[in-house]
Design a protein around this motif. Structure first.
Motif, PDB file in Angstrom:
ATOM      1  N   ILE A 160      36.029  44.969  34.550  1.00 35.79           N
ATOM      2  CA  ILE A 160      36.377  43.608  34.957  1.00 35.79           C
ATOM      3  C   ILE A 160      37.112  43.646  36.295  1.00 35.79           C
ATOM      4  CG2 ILE A 160      37.806  41.617  34.323  1.00 35.79           C
ATOM      5  CD1 ILE A 160      37.137  42.432  31.396  1.00 35.79           C
ATOM      6  N   PRO A 161      36.651  42.886  37.277  1.00 36.05           N
ATOM      7  CA  PRO A 161      37.258  42.958  38.614  1.00 36.05           C
ATOM      8  C   PRO A 161      38.588  42.220  38.701  1.00 36.05           C
ATOM      9  CG  PRO A 161      35.487  41.352  38.609  1.00 36.05           C
ATOM     10  CD  PRO A 161      35.512  41.958  37.240  1.00 36.05           C
ATOM     11  N   GLY A 162      39.525  42.593  37.858  1.00 39.97           N
ATOM     12  CA  GLY A 162      40.816  41.911  37.845  1.00 39.97           C
ATOM     13  C   GLY A 162      41.841  42.612  38.711  1.00 39.97           C
ATOM     14  N   LEU A 163      43.064  42.109  38.611  1.00 37.44           N
ATOM     15  CA  LEU A 163      44.123  42.676  39.434  1.00 37.44           C
ATOM     16  C   LEU A 163      44.722  43.929  38.788  1.00 37.44           C
ATOM     17  CD1 LEU A 163      45.616  42.130  42.020  1.00 37.44           C
ATOM     18  CD2 LEU A 163      47.112  40.558  40.826  1.00 37.44           C
ATOM     19  N   GLY A 164      44.539  44.045  37.479  1.00 34.62           N
ATOM     20  CA  GLY A 164      45.145  45.160  36.745  1.00 34.62           C
ATOM     21  C   GLY A 164      44.800  46.514  37.329  1.00 34.62           C
ATOM     22  N   ALA A 165      43.535  46.675  37.724  1.00 35.65           N
ATOM     23  CA  ALA A 165      43.098  47.970  38.242  1.00 35.65           C
ATOM     24  C   ALA A 165      43.872  48.332  39.503  1.00 35.65           C
ATOM     25  CB  ALA A 165      41.607  47.923  38.537  1.00 35.65           C
ATOM     26  N   HIS A 166      44.079  47.336  40.357  1.00 36.35           N
ATOM     27  CA  HIS A 166      44.791  47.619  41.611  1.00 36.35           C
ATOM     28  C   HIS A 166      46.233  48.043  41.359  1.00 36.35           C
ATOM     29  CE1 HIS A 166      41.471  46.300  43.964  1.00 36.35           C
ATOM     30  NE2 HIS A 166      41.467  45.114  43.406  1.00 36.35           N
ATOM     31  N   PHE A 167      46.793  47.513  40.267  1.00 37.64           N
ATOM     32  CA  PHE A 167      48.158  47.830  39.906  1.00 37.64           C
ATOM     33  C   PHE A 167      48.298  49.348  39.728  1.00 37.64           C
ATOM     34  CE2 PHE A 167      51.813  46.682  36.890  1.00 37.64           C
ATOM     35  CZ  PHE A 167      52.602  46.264  37.941  1.00 37.64           C
ATOM     36  N   VAL A 168      47.294  49.965  39.136  1.00 38.88           N
ATOM     37  CA  VAL A 168      47.353  51.395  38.856  1.00 38.88           C
ATOM     38  C   VAL A 168      46.804  52.234  40.011  1.00 38.88           C
ATOM     39  CG1 VAL A 168      46.671  53.182  37.236  1.00 38.88           C
ATOM     40  CG2 VAL A 168      47.097  50.882  36.430  1.00 38.88           C
ATOM     41  N   THR A 169      45.596  51.880  40.461  1.00 35.20           N
ATOM     42  CA  THR A 169      44.976  52.733  41.476  1.00 35.20           C
ATOM     43  C   THR A 169      45.760  52.720  42.785  1.00 35.20           C
ATOM     44  OG1 THR A 169      43.496  50.942  42.044  1.00 35.20           O
ATOM     45  CG2 THR A 169      42.618  52.640  40.620  1.00 35.20           C
ATOM     46  N   SER A 170      46.413  51.615  43.108  1.00 36.89           N
ATOM     47  CA  SER A 170      47.158  51.579  44.372  1.00 36.89           C
ATOM     48  C   SER A 170      48.265  52.629  44.369  1.00 36.89           C
ATOM     49  CB  SER A 170      47.745  50.193  44.605  1.00 36.89           C
ATOM     50  OG  SER A 170      48.686  49.882  43.618  1.00 36.89           O
ATOM     51  N   ILE A 171      48.809  52.895  43.186  1.00 33.08           N
ATOM     52  CA  ILE A 171      49.876  53.897  43.126  1.00 33.08           C
ATOM     53  C   ILE A 171      49.290  55.289  43.336  1.00 33.08           C
ATOM     54  CG2 ILE A 171      51.634  54.933  41.644  1.00 33.08           C
ATOM     55  CD1 ILE A 171      51.891  52.064  40.408  1.00 33.08           C
ATOM     56  N   ASN A 172      48.157  55.555  42.697  1.00 35.32           N
ATOM     57  CA  ASN A 172      47.511  56.849  42.916  1.00 35.32           C
ATOM     58  C   ASN A 172      47.092  57.031  44.368  1.00 35.32           C
ATOM     59  OD1 ASN A 172      47.779  57.527  40.261  1.00 35.32           O
ATOM     60  ND2 ASN A 172      45.777  56.719  39.691  1.00 35.32           N
ATOM     61  N   ASN A 173      46.675  55.941  44.993  1.00 38.79           N
ATOM     62  CA  ASN A 173      46.232  56.030  46.382  1.00 38.79           C
ATOM     63  C   ASN A 173      47.388  56.014  47.371  1.00 38.79           C
ATOM     64  OD1 ASN A 173      43.583  55.951  45.615  1.00 38.79           O
ATOM     65  ND2 ASN A 173      43.404  53.742  45.802  1.00 38.79           N
ATOM     66  N   ARG A 174      48.609  55.772  46.889  1.00 33.61           N
ATOM     67  CA  ARG A 174      49.754  55.545  47.775  1.00 33.61           C
ATOM     68  C   ARG A 174      49.426  54.425  48.772  1.00 33.61           C
ATOM     69  NH1 ARG A 174      51.183  58.615  44.503  1.00 33.61           N
ATOM     70  NH2 ARG A 174      52.515  60.464  44.680  1.00 33.61           N
ATOM     71  N   ASP A 175      48.734  53.416  48.265  1.00 33.99           N
ATOM     72  CA  ASP A 175      48.375  52.286  49.116  1.00 33.99           C
ATOM     73  C   ASP A 175      49.601  51.367  49.154  1.00 33.99           C
ATOM     74  OD1 ASP A 175      47.111  50.269  50.453  1.00 33.99           O
ATOM     75  OD2 ASP A 175      45.261  50.399  49.284  1.00 33.99           O
ATOM     76  N   TYR A 176      50.538  51.682  50.030  1.00 34.82           N
ATOM     77  CA  TYR A 176      51.867  51.048  50.023  1.00 34.82           C
ATOM     78  C   TYR A 176      51.808  49.521  49.987  1.00 34.82           C
ATOM     79  CZ  TYR A 176      53.681  55.650  51.320  1.00 34.82           C
ATOM     80  OH  TYR A 176      53.988  56.980  51.342  1.00 34.82           O
ATOM     81  N   THR A 177      50.981  48.953  50.864  1.00 38.31           N
ATOM     82  CA  THR A 177      50.979  47.489  50.939  1.00 38.31           C
ATOM     83  C   THR A 177      50.468  46.867  49.633  1.00 38.31           C
ATOM     84  OG1 THR A 177      48.878  47.738  52.077  1.00 38.31           O
ATOM     85  CG2 THR A 177      50.790  47.245  53.442  1.00 38.31           C
ATOM     86  N   VAL A 178      49.479  47.513  49.020  1.00 38.38           N
ATOM     87  CA  VAL A 178      48.969  46.963  47.763  1.00 38.38           C
ATOM     88  C   VAL A 178      50.013  47.119  46.659  1.00 38.38           C
ATOM     89  CG1 VAL A 178      47.138  47.087  46.035  1.00 38.38           C
ATOM     90  CG2 VAL A 178      46.593  47.424  48.425  1.00 38.38           C
ATOM     91  N   ILE A 179      50.664  48.280  46.603  1.00 35.75           N
ATOM     92  CA  ILE A 179      51.703  48.486  45.588  1.00 35.75           C
ATOM     93  C   ILE A 179      52.744  47.370  45.701  1.00 35.75           C
ATOM     94  CG2 ILE A 179      53.545  50.008  44.756  1.00 35.75           C
ATOM     95  CD1 ILE A 179      52.038  52.369  45.925  1.00 35.75           C
ATOM     96  N   MET A 180      53.225  47.173  46.927  1.00 38.80           N
ATOM     97  CA  MET A 180      54.276  46.183  47.136  1.00 38.80           C
ATOM     98  C   MET A 180      53.776  44.775  46.833  1.00 38.80           C
ATOM     99  SD  MET A 180      56.922  47.868  48.048  1.00 38.80           S
ATOM    100  CE  MET A 180      57.959  46.524  48.525  1.00 38.80           C
ATOM    101  N   GLY A 181      52.613  44.439  47.346  1.00 39.33           N
ATOM    102  CA  GLY A 181      52.085  43.091  47.160  1.00 39.33           C
ATOM    103  C   GLY A 181      51.900  42.772  45.687  1.00 39.33           C
ATOM    104  N   VAL A 182      51.280  43.693  44.966  1.00 41.42           N
ATOM    105  CA  VAL A 182      51.008  43.444  43.556  1.00 41.42           C
ATOM    106  C   VAL A 182      52.318  43.399  42.766  1.00 41.42           C
ATOM    107  CG1 VAL A 182      49.821  44.308  41.518  1.00 41.42           C
ATOM    108  CG2 VAL A 182      48.708  44.424  43.719  1.00 41.42           C
ATOM    109  N   THR A 183      53.258  44.269  43.123  1.00 38.51           N
ATOM    110  CA  THR A 183      54.548  44.264  42.418  1.00 38.51           C
ATOM    111  C   THR A 183      55.274  42.940  42.627  1.00 38.51           C
ATOM    112  OG1 THR A 183      54.704  46.621  42.860  1.00 38.51           O
ATOM    113  CG2 THR A 183      56.703  45.525  42.117  1.00 38.51           C
ATOM    114  N   VAL A 184      55.336  42.489  43.869  1.00 38.39           N
ATOM    115  CA  VAL A 184      56.019  41.219  44.149  1.00 38.39           C
ATOM    116  C   VAL A 184      55.329  40.092  43.396  1.00 38.39           C
ATOM    117  CG1 VAL A 184      56.489  39.516  45.955  1.00 38.39           C
ATOM    118  CG2 VAL A 184      56.863  41.949  46.398  1.00 38.39           C
ATOM    119  N   PHE A 185      54.010  40.090  43.454  1.00 39.00           N
ATOM    120  CA  PHE A 185      53.256  39.019  42.817  1.00 39.00           C
ATOM    121  C   PHE A 185      53.512  38.978  41.307  1.00 39.00           C
ATOM    122  CE2 PHE A 185      49.367  37.397  40.838  1.00 39.00           C
ATOM    123  CZ  PHE A 185      49.301  36.161  41.452  1.00 39.00           C
ATOM    124  N   TYR A 186      53.406  40.149  40.674  1.00 40.83           N
ATOM    125  CA  TYR A 186      53.633  40.197  39.229  1.00 40.83           C
ATOM    126  C   TYR A 186      55.081  39.869  38.880  1.00 40.83           C
ATOM    127  CZ  TYR A 186      49.128  41.848  37.490  1.00 40.83           C
ATOM    128  OH  TYR A 186      47.821  41.940  37.102  1.00 40.83           O
TER     129      TYR A 186
END
Lengths: 548, 311
Positions: free
Chosen positions: B254-280
Motif C-alpha cells: 500500500i503506497p502509504g506514509l508508513g513505509a517512508h517512516f521506516v525506510t527513511s531512517i534506513n536511508n538516512r534520508d534526513y529531510t524525510v525523517i524530519m518531515g514525517v516525524t513532525v507531521f506525525y
C-alpha cells in the motif's frame, strides 16, 4: 476449533465489508471493477505485470543510481547501443560506429529516430545529457560512470570546464566521443543508463521534466511512460514512434511496487503478476526449494560476488597465510545448499564466471580443510603464536539481514570446527555498518559487488589503491597496479584479458578477500511469457517480450 | 473550555519543538550518511552533494534552517527520491494511510464494541466464551501473521479478495481487517469488562425494578457509561494505527506514509525523517487533544476547564 474460527472469520468479513462500506470508501468504489478484471487478464494477451519492488528514486538518467530506476529507464529510453539478446552490445540509437585506430575516438552515426513528442533524436541530445550529468551543479552521483570520456572527471570535480569534455555533436546526426584510454567495453557502457540521451529541448525548457509522467517526459525507447503513481505503480505503453516498433510485441507493462517477497509470490500464484523474483523483485528463501521441486524456478548466474573482506592492516589478517587459512576453511557449497538455496556458484576467484569462464573452478578447491590447517599453522608461527588457542578471538561483522546472519553463523562454526579459532559475530544496521567498513573499523566483514558493465576490470579496479573508495581492505600491490595500468592501454582484447587474469592471480595469491559465492538470479514466470531478456549483469529488457 | 484548549495548544507547540530538536540531534549523531552505499562515491561528488543539501554547514545553521522550514511547512527535497519533495511524499502517502487507518478503526470499534456487548449481556454463556476466545486470538496473533493468514485463505485459496495493492475497495478490506484485529480484540475485552461493571451498579438494578425493558436499559443506561474506557483508548489507538501500519502497508503493497517512516531512517534520508516525524507528531498531539475533549463531552463529571480529570 477450526470450524468455529472459519465461522467467525466469515462473520467478521461480512460485517467488516458492510461497515467499511458505510465508512466512506466512496473514492475507491468506482475502481471496484478492476479487481475482478485482474483474474481474467490471461485472455488479454500482450499486457505484462511485473514487480519492481520500490519507487524508482529518479527517472532522470543523469540522476539515476540504482537498479530499480535503471530497469524502468532501460525500457523507455534508448542509448547509442543496447545489450542484445546474446548479451553483446548492438547498435541502437547509433546506426553505425567508427572507432579510431588508437581506439580512443568513437564516431557514432545517429539513426533517424524520434522522441515521443515527434522531435528528432539528435547527437546534441547525447551531448546535453552527458554534460548535464557531469555538471557539478546537478549533483549526479553516478557522473563518475562517464569518467572514461576525456575531460569528464576534471569537469565533474570542478577542475576543468564542461566545454573541454571530449563529446561533440559534429552535426545533428554525428556524435564524436574522445576517451582517456582505449576502453574495449565502451560500447557496453553506452548502453548503461548514465549514458542515455535526454530530449534537450524539453529538458532545457523544464528542469523538472523527469519528475512525473506526462508530456514533459519524452522517450525514445520501445515504451512510453504513461503513468507514474509514486510509490504505487508505473505504467508503460508500447511506443509507436520507436524506430524498431515492429519488434515490440507487448502493448503495456504495469510495474508495481511491492516490497515483500511473500506478497510478491502470492500475487504471482494468484495470477496478479506475470513474473516474481529477480532481477526486479525477490522470492522468499523458504519457498525456493518448493519452487525448484515443482520445476518452476529459473536460475541464471549473474556478474556479482558475495565476499568476506579482511582488514589487512590489523592482526591477524595482516598475515597472508592466516587470510588463506580462513578462506580455505569455508564450505561454500554447504552454505549455498542449506542457506541460500538459489543455486549460487561457490566462489574461489574474484571475477565472476560470466566474465572468466574458468573461474567456475577458481584458484583453490572449496572447503580444503587440510590446506587451511597448514596455512593456519604457518601463519600462527609467523605471528609468534604456538597454536590457534592462543589467537585472540576474531570478530566477524555483517549488516542486519537474516541471510547475512545465517551465513555468518555458519562460517563462524566452520572456522571454529576447522581451525579451532574463536569467532565473535558483530551485527550492525546498514549505514552504521558501511561506516565501520569504510573507516576500517573491522576485522572480517561481508560485502557484495554487482557488476555495472560486463568486464573483469569492474571487479578488479576497486582494489587498485589501498585508499580507493571501495577497496576497504587496506591491501595494495605494486605488481597488481602495474598489470591494471598495462591493461588500460592495451588495445588487443585478448592480451588485455590475459593481463587482467594475471592481476586476478596476484590478488588471489594475496587473498585480501575471501570470496564466498557468485550471485544468481532466481525467478518464476507466467507460462506463456517468452523472450524477457535478462543479461549477465542482471539487467532486464522487455523489448522482445511477448505472450504466446 | 477556550482557556483549556489554548493552554493545551501551547503545550503542544512546546512538545513539538522538543520532538523536532531531539530528532534533529539524534539523527545527526547517528553514524552513517544519506549517500552511503556499497559502491562508494568519489569524494568530490560526495562533497558536492553535502554542499547541495547544506550538510557542510555547522549544526546550528542547519538546525535554524530546519526550524524556519517547518514554520513555512516546507520540508525540502528527499535525499533519496529525487523526483519528489518531502511534502509530496506526505501529500501522496498520508491520505492512503489515513483512509486505511480509518477503515481499520471503524472495524475495530464497531466489531469490538459489538462483541463486548454481546459477551457482557450473555455473561458466562457460550456467546461470551466465543467472543473472548476471539479476543484472545486477536490480541495474541500479531497483525503481520494475521495478514499472511488472510492473504492465504481469503485471497489465494478462496479468491474472494486480491492479494495486495491499493486499487479498489476490495483491495482495502484485507489490510483493514489485519490492522483492526488486535485493537478490535482489545476493545471487545474493554467493553465487556466495563459493561459488566456498569451492569452490577445499583442504578441498573433500580431501572430493572422500575420495569424498564432490557433494550432500554442496555442502550440508555449501560452502553454510554461503559464506553468511557473505549474512548480513552481511542487516542493511543489512532496513534498506533496511523504510525504502526507500516508492516501492513508493506505486506499489502500500500503506497502509504508508513513505509517512508521506516525506510527513511534506513536511508538516512534526513529531510524525510524530519518531515514525517513532525507531521506525525502534530497528528498525534491533535488526536490526543481531541480524545480529551471527547472525554469531557461523554462524561460531564470530567471538567476540562478545571484542569483535573476524573475528580
Amino acid at each position: 476449533m477450526n470450524k468455529r474460527l472459519s465461522i467467525f472469520f466469515s462473520m467478521l468479513l461480512v460485517l467488516s465489508m458492510f461497515l467499511a462500506a458505510c465508512s466512506g470508501g466512496g473514492d475507491n468504489a468506482e475502481d471496484g471493477k478492476k479487481g475482478g478484471d485482474d483474474d481474467k487478464k490471461s485472455d488479454v494477451p500482450q499486457e505484462l505485470r511485473v514487480n519492481i519492488n520500490t519507487e524508482p528514486p529518479s527517472l532522470n538518467p543523469g540522476l539515476a543510481e540504482d537498479a530499480t530506476s535503471g530497469t524502468v529507464l532501460r525500457q523507455i529510453l534508448e542509448g547509442l547501443t543496447r545489450i542484445g539478446k546474446d548479451g553483446k552490445p548492438e547498435n541502437a540509437m547509433a546506426e553505425d560506429v567508427k572507432v579510431s585506430d588508437d581506439q580512443k575516438t568513437y564516431t557514432f552515426k545517429i539513426r533517424d529516430a524520434k522522441w515521443s513528442n515527434g522531435d528528432a533524436v539528435t547527437a546534441n541530445d547525447f551531448v546535453y545529457a552527458w554534460k548535464w550529468a557531469l555538471d557539478p551543479a546537478n549533483n549526479s552521483t553516478y557522473a563518475y560512470q562517464l569518467y572514461y570520456i576525456e575531460g569528464a572527471e576534471a569537469a565533474n570535480t570542478g577542475e576543468g570546464s564542461l566545454d573541454a569534455v571530449g563529446v561533440k555533436a559534429v552535426d545533428d546526426k554525428t556524435l564524436e566521443v574522445k576517451l582517456v584510454n582505449p576502453t574495449p567495453y565502451f560500447l557496453e557502457l553506452t548502453a548503461f543508463y548514465t549514458y542515455l540521451p535526454v530530449n534537450s529541448k524539453v529538458a532545457e525548457a523544464n528542469p523538472e521534466w523527469a519528475t512525473d509522467a506526462g508530456e514533459n517526459y519524452t522517450t525514445n525507447g520501445p515504451f512510453h511512460l504513461t503513468e507514474w503513481s509514486h510509490s504505487d505503480k508505473i505504467v508503460l505503453e508500447k511506443s509507436e514512434t520507436y524506430w524498431d516498433a515492429e519488434t515490440v510485441k507487448l502493448d503495456s507493462i504495469e510495474m508495481i511496487m511491492i516490497n515483500d517477497p511473500n506478497t510478491e509470490l502470492s500475487m504471482f500464484d494468484n495470477g496478479e503478476l506475470d513474473w516474481a523474483g529477480a532481477p526486479t523483485g525477490a522470492l522468499p528463501t523458504d519457498a525456493m526449494q518448493a519452487l525448484k521441486d515443482d520445476g518452476r524456478l529459473t536460475t541464471q548466474p549473474i556478474a556479482g560476488i558475495y565476499n568476506y573482506k579482511f582488514n589487512t592492516t590489523v592482526e591477524p589478517f595482516n598475515n597472508v597465510n592466516i587470510r588463506k587459512a580462513f578462506a580455505h576453511a569455508i564450505n561454500r557449497q554447504e552454505i549455498i545448499d542449506n542457506i541460500l538455496q538459489g543455486e549460487q556458484l561457490p566462489a574461489m576467484a574474484i571475477v565472476p564466471p560470466t566474465m572468466f569462464e574458468e573461474n567456475e573452478k577458481g584458484y583453490f578447491p572449496d572447503n580444503d580443510v587440510e590446506k587451511a590447517k597448514e596455512f593456519l599453522q604457518k601463519g600462527l608461527e609467523e605471528l609468534g603464536y604456538k597454536d590457534a588457542s592462543e589467537l585472540p578471538a576474531v570478530t566477524l561483522s555483517y549488516n542486519t539481514s537474516e541471510a547475512h546472519q545465517k551465513i555468518a553463523q555458519a562460517i563462524q562454526d566452520m572456522w571454529k570446527q576447522n581451525l579451532g579459532v574463536e569467532v565473535n559475530l558483530d551485527n550492525a544496521e546498514w549505514n552504521v555498518y558501511l561506516d565501520k567498513i569504510n573507516t576500517m573499523d573491522y576485522q572480517v566483514g561481508r560485502l557484495g559487488w554487482l557488476g555495472d558493465f560486463n568486464d573483469a576490470m569492474n571487479f578488479l579496479e576497486m582494489y587498485r589503491d589501498a585508499d580507493g573508495g571501495n577497496n576497504s581492505t587496506g591491501w595494495e600491490s605494486k605488481e597488481f597496479q602495474d598489470l591494471l595500468a598495462k591493461s588500460a592501454t592495451e588495445a588487443d582484447a585478448e592480451a588485455r584479458q590475459q593481463l587482467l587474469k594475471d592481476a586476478e592471480a596476484i590478488f588471489m595469491e594475496d587473498m585480501p578477500v575471501a570470496p564466498i559465492y557468485f550471485y544468481t538470479n532466481n525467478w518464476v514466470q507466467a507460462e506463456g511469457l517468452k523472450d524477457v531478456v535478462v543479461s549477465g549483469l542482471g539487467d532486464v529488457q522487455y523489448k522482445w517480450a511477448h505472450f504466446e | 473550555m477556550a482557556k483549556y484548549i489554548g493552554k493545551r495548544l501551547l503545550y503542544m507547540l512546546l512538545s513539538l519543538w522538543m520532538i523536532v530538536t531531539a530528532t534533529f540531534f539524534f539523527m545527526r549523531i547517528a553514524p552513517g550518511n544519506p549517500f552511503a552505499s556499497e559502491k562508494k562515491l568519489p569524494p568530490e561528488i560526495e562533497a558536492n552533494l553535502n554542499a547541495h543539501f547544506g550538510l557542510d554547514k555547522p549544526w546550528y545553521a542547519q538546525y535554524w534552517e530546519y526550524l524556519v522550514r517547518i514554520v513555512n511547512w516546507d520540508f525540502g527535497p528527499s535525499f533519496k527520491y529525487k523526483s519528489q519533495t518531502v511534502n509530496d511524499l506526505i501529500n501522496e502517502g498520508f491520505p492512503v494511510s489515513f483512509l486505511l487507518g480509518m477503515e481499520a478503526i471503524f472495524i475495530a470499534v464497531a466489531v469490538g464494541v459489538l462483541l463486548g456487548i454481546i459477551a457482557a449481556l450473555k455473561h458466562n454463556r457460550w456467546p461470551d466464551y466465543t467472543a473472548m476466545i476471539v479476543a484472545v486470538l486477536g490480541i495474541s496473533v500479531p497483525s503481520f501473521i494475521m495478514a499472511s493468514f488472510l492473504q492465504y485463505f481469503l485471497a489465494i485459496k478462496m479468491g474472494i479478495f486480491p492479494v495486495a495493492r491499493w486499487e479498489s475497495f476490495m483491495h482495502s478490506v484485507l489490510p483493514a481487517v489485519a490492522l483492526a484485529s488486535t485493537p478490535m480484540a482489545f476493545i471487545a475485552r474493554l467493553t465487556r469488562s466495563s459493561m459488566l461493571e456498569v451492569l452490577a451498579n445499583d442504578y441498573i438494578k433500580t431501572a430493572k425494578s422500575k420495569g424498564l425493558s432490557r433494550g432500554v436499559i442496555t442502550v440508555k443506561h449501560t452502553i454510554r457509561n461503559a464506553l468511557l474506557p473505549v474512548v480513552t483508548y481511542m487516542g493511543p489507538l489512532t496513534a498506533g494505527i496511523l504510525t504502526g501500519s507500516f508492516v501492513i502497508e508493506r505486506i499489502f503493497g500500500i503506497p502509504g506514509l508508513g513505509a517512508h517512516f521506516v525506510t527513511s531512517i534506513n536511508n538516512r534520508d534526513y529531510t524525510v525523517i524530519m518531515g514525517v516525524t513532525v507531521f506525525y507528531s502534530i497528528l498525534l498531539l491533535v488526536s490526543i487533544l481531541l480524545v480529551d475533549i471527547a472525554y469531557g463531552i461523554i462524561d460531564p463529571r470530567i471538567k476540562l476547564a478545571g484542569g483535573k480529570k476524573g475528580e
